[in-house]
Design an enzyme around this catalytic site. Structure first.
Site, mmCIF file in Angstrom:
data_model
loop_
_atom_site.group_PDB
_atom_site.id
_atom_site.type_symbol
_atom_site.label_atom_id
_atom_site.label_comp_id
_atom_site.label_asym_id
_atom_site.label_seq_id
_atom_site.Cartn_x
_atom_site.Cartn_y
_atom_site.Cartn_z
ATOM 1 N N GLY A 30 0.831 -1.198 0.000
ATOM 2 C CA GLY A 30 0.000 0.000 0.000
ATOM 3 C C GLY A 30 0.873 1.259 0.000
ATOM 4 C CG ASP A 31 3.234 2.000 3.317
ATOM 5 O OD1 ASP A 31 2.108 2.482 3.508
ATOM 6 O OD2 ASP A 31 3.850 1.335 4.164
HETATM 7 P P1 ATP Z 1 -0.782 -2.700 3.013
HETATM 8 O O1 ATP Z 1 -1.491 -1.759 3.943
HETATM 9 O O2 ATP Z 1 -0.720 -4.124 3.484
HETATM 10 O O3 ATP Z 1 0.537 -2.210 2.556
HETATM 11 P P2 ATP Z 1 -2.980 -2.085 1.197
HETATM 12 O O4 ATP Z 1 -4.207 -2.837 1.633
HETATM 13 O O5 ATP Z 1 -2.926 -0.628 1.439
HETATM 14 O O6 ATP Z 1 -1.654 -2.814 1.708
HETATM 15 P P3 ATP Z 1 -3.007 -3.558 -1.265
HETATM 16 O O7 ATP Z 1 -4.255 -3.308 -2.014
HETATM 17 O O8 ATP Z 1 -2.852 -4.861 -0.559
HETATM 18 O O9 ATP Z 1 -2.733 -2.300 -0.342
HETATM 19 O O10 ATP Z 1 -1.773 -3.453 -2.265
HETATM 20 C C1 ATP Z 1 -1.492 -2.299 -3.019
HETATM 21 C C2 ATP Z 1 -1.099 -2.689 -4.417
HETATM 22 O O11 ATP Z 1 0.050 -3.553 -4.378
HETATM 23 C C3 ATP Z 1 -2.161 -3.479 -5.192
HETATM 24 O O12 ATP Z 1 -3.113 -2.630 -5.785
HETATM 25 C C4 ATP Z 1 -1.275 -4.204 -6.196
HETATM 26 O O13 ATP Z 1 -0.830 -3.326 -7.222
HETATM 27 C C5 ATP Z 1 -0.056 -4.577 -5.368
HETATM 28 N N1 ATP Z 1 -0.283 -5.871 -4.707
HETATM 29 C C6 ATP Z 1 -0.587 -6.103 -3.419
HETATM 30 N N2 ATP Z 1 -0.732 -7.433 -3.172
HETATM 31 C C7 ATP Z 1 -0.516 -8.050 -4.339
HETATM 32 C C8 ATP Z 1 -0.504 -9.425 -4.764
HETATM 33 N N3 ATP Z 1 -0.767 -10.429 -3.919
HETATM 34 N N4 ATP Z 1 -0.220 -9.688 -6.062
HETATM 35 C C9 ATP Z 1 0.047 -8.693 -6.912
HETATM 36 N N5 ATP Z 1 0.063 -7.378 -6.586
HETATM 37 C C10 ATP Z 1 -0.213 -7.068 -5.325
#
Ligand code: ATP
Length: 312
Positions: A255-256
């Site tokens: 996410g970051d």
């Molecule tokens: P976190 O707070 O755990 O850092 P988040 O919930 O804010 O994460 P996510 O949606 O999990 O953010 O991840 C952000 C982006 O990273 C996704 O939109 C995607 O581009 C990439 N990403 C995360 N997990 C995966 C995965 N399992 N496979 C491929 N890309 C991923």
């Protein structure tokens, strides 16, 4: 230039153990200590992507010095506000084939004087930048509207404010007169804000949800959905962004890393397509690395080309 804000940074300590033995001594030799906190992950990714940035926030004591030293080692430019109290450690024990037990210190309680003084310090830094990222939860002592005030100062200074937080401080920013340029809520956060369940596979439902009065005036809403990519709203336009299947080493910090990509493309006024594809690519590249908040910039071009974007 992009200013990254980390109000409660930490030294992230990782203890890998074969087995965690409770109520006995666990000896560890392979310790890693890095500068952590969501805003510092954003900073590291921006730096690896060759962006000019300035990292700021609130630090104190020996741990604060260690955080600054780590940023110096990585050649990341920083100007932190110093307080008398000690910054925090965040300990992750990696054990027993994939288990992670975390011990997270709360960190300092910011005094009213320091809270006010940091705002002035931040106001000075805003004169040097065009975009600011505000990431993570607030340290104790700061009111829920602290980010809302920081967003307002950015807006008044003509600086784009990218806000990645949740709960009461996200709500306060959405209710304020000056709105953030971009927010990146996940499914749970949207459901909490709207007080109703959200199905991210239902595009019409998502469109309706993001048009709720609570989001009015926010230019960009990016709902990242892990391996499923993202759904986004930019003013009156809605987009679905999909990503290829990749081998995931460690998704923590994705996410970051996405926020860093979005910030760098927004800062240079790229098209909606490039902004979203850049954010998706830096997020994906982070999942492919062992280290949290880390990307290999050489992989950027080929993976950017694999992201698909369509207006819906
Ligand atoms: P976190 O707070 O755990 O850092 P988040 O919930 O804010 O994460 P996510 O949606 O999990 O953010 O991840 C952000 C982006 O990273 C996704 O939109 C995607 O581009 C990439 N990403 C995360 N997990 C995966 C995965 N399992 N496979 C491929 N890309 C991923």
């Amino acid at each position: 230039m992009i200013l990254t804000v980390t109000l409660n940074p930490a030294v992230d300590i990782s203890y890998p153990l074969q087995t965690l033995v409770i109520d006995d001594v666990n000896r560890v030799s392979d310790v890693s200590k890095t500068a952590g906190g969501k805003g510092l992950n954003v900073s590291r990714v921006l730096h690896l992507m060759q962006q000019t940035l300035l990292a700021t926030g609130i630090v104190g004591g020996h741990i604060g010095n260690f955080i600054k030293q780590k940023l110096d080692d990585d050649q990341i430019q920083h100007e932190f506000f110093e307080i008398q109290q000690e910054s925090r450690n965040a300990i992750a024990i990696l054990h027993d084939d994939g288990c992670q037990t975390e011990i997270l210190e709360a960190g300092p309680t910011i005094s009213a004087d320091d809270a006010q003084a940091f705002m002035q310090f931040y106001g000075q830094l805003l004169t040097k930048v065009s975009t600011v990222t505000l990431s993570g939860s607030l340290p104790k002592g700061l009111g829920a509207d602290y980010y809302a005030k920081m967003v307002e100062m950015a807006g008044n200074a003509g600086v784009k404010a990218i806000l990645d937080t949740s709960g009461a401080s996200l709500l306060a920013s959405l209710k304020a007169t000056v709105k953030p340029t971009l927010i990146k809520p996940n499914e749970t956060e949207i459901a909490q804000l709207l007080d109703q369940p959200i199905d991210v596979t239902d595009i019409d439902g998502l469109k309706t949800a993001l048009q709720a009065p609570i989001f009015a005036g926010v230019e960009w809403i990016v709902v990242s959905m892990g391996a499923a990519g993202a759904f986004a709203k930019h003013n009156d336009h809605f987009y679905r962004v999909s990503i290829p299947k990749i081998h995931v080493e460690n998704p923590v910090g994705s996410g970051d890393s996405t926020l860093a990509g979005l910030a760098m493309a927004i800062d240079t006024n790229e098209s909606d397509e490039v902004i979203l594809k850049t954010g998706m690519t830096t997020g994906m590249l982070n999942t492919m690395e062992k280290q949290t908040g880390f990307v290999n910039p050489e992989l950027f071009k080929p993976y950017f080309a694999k992201v698909t974007f369509k207006e819906v």
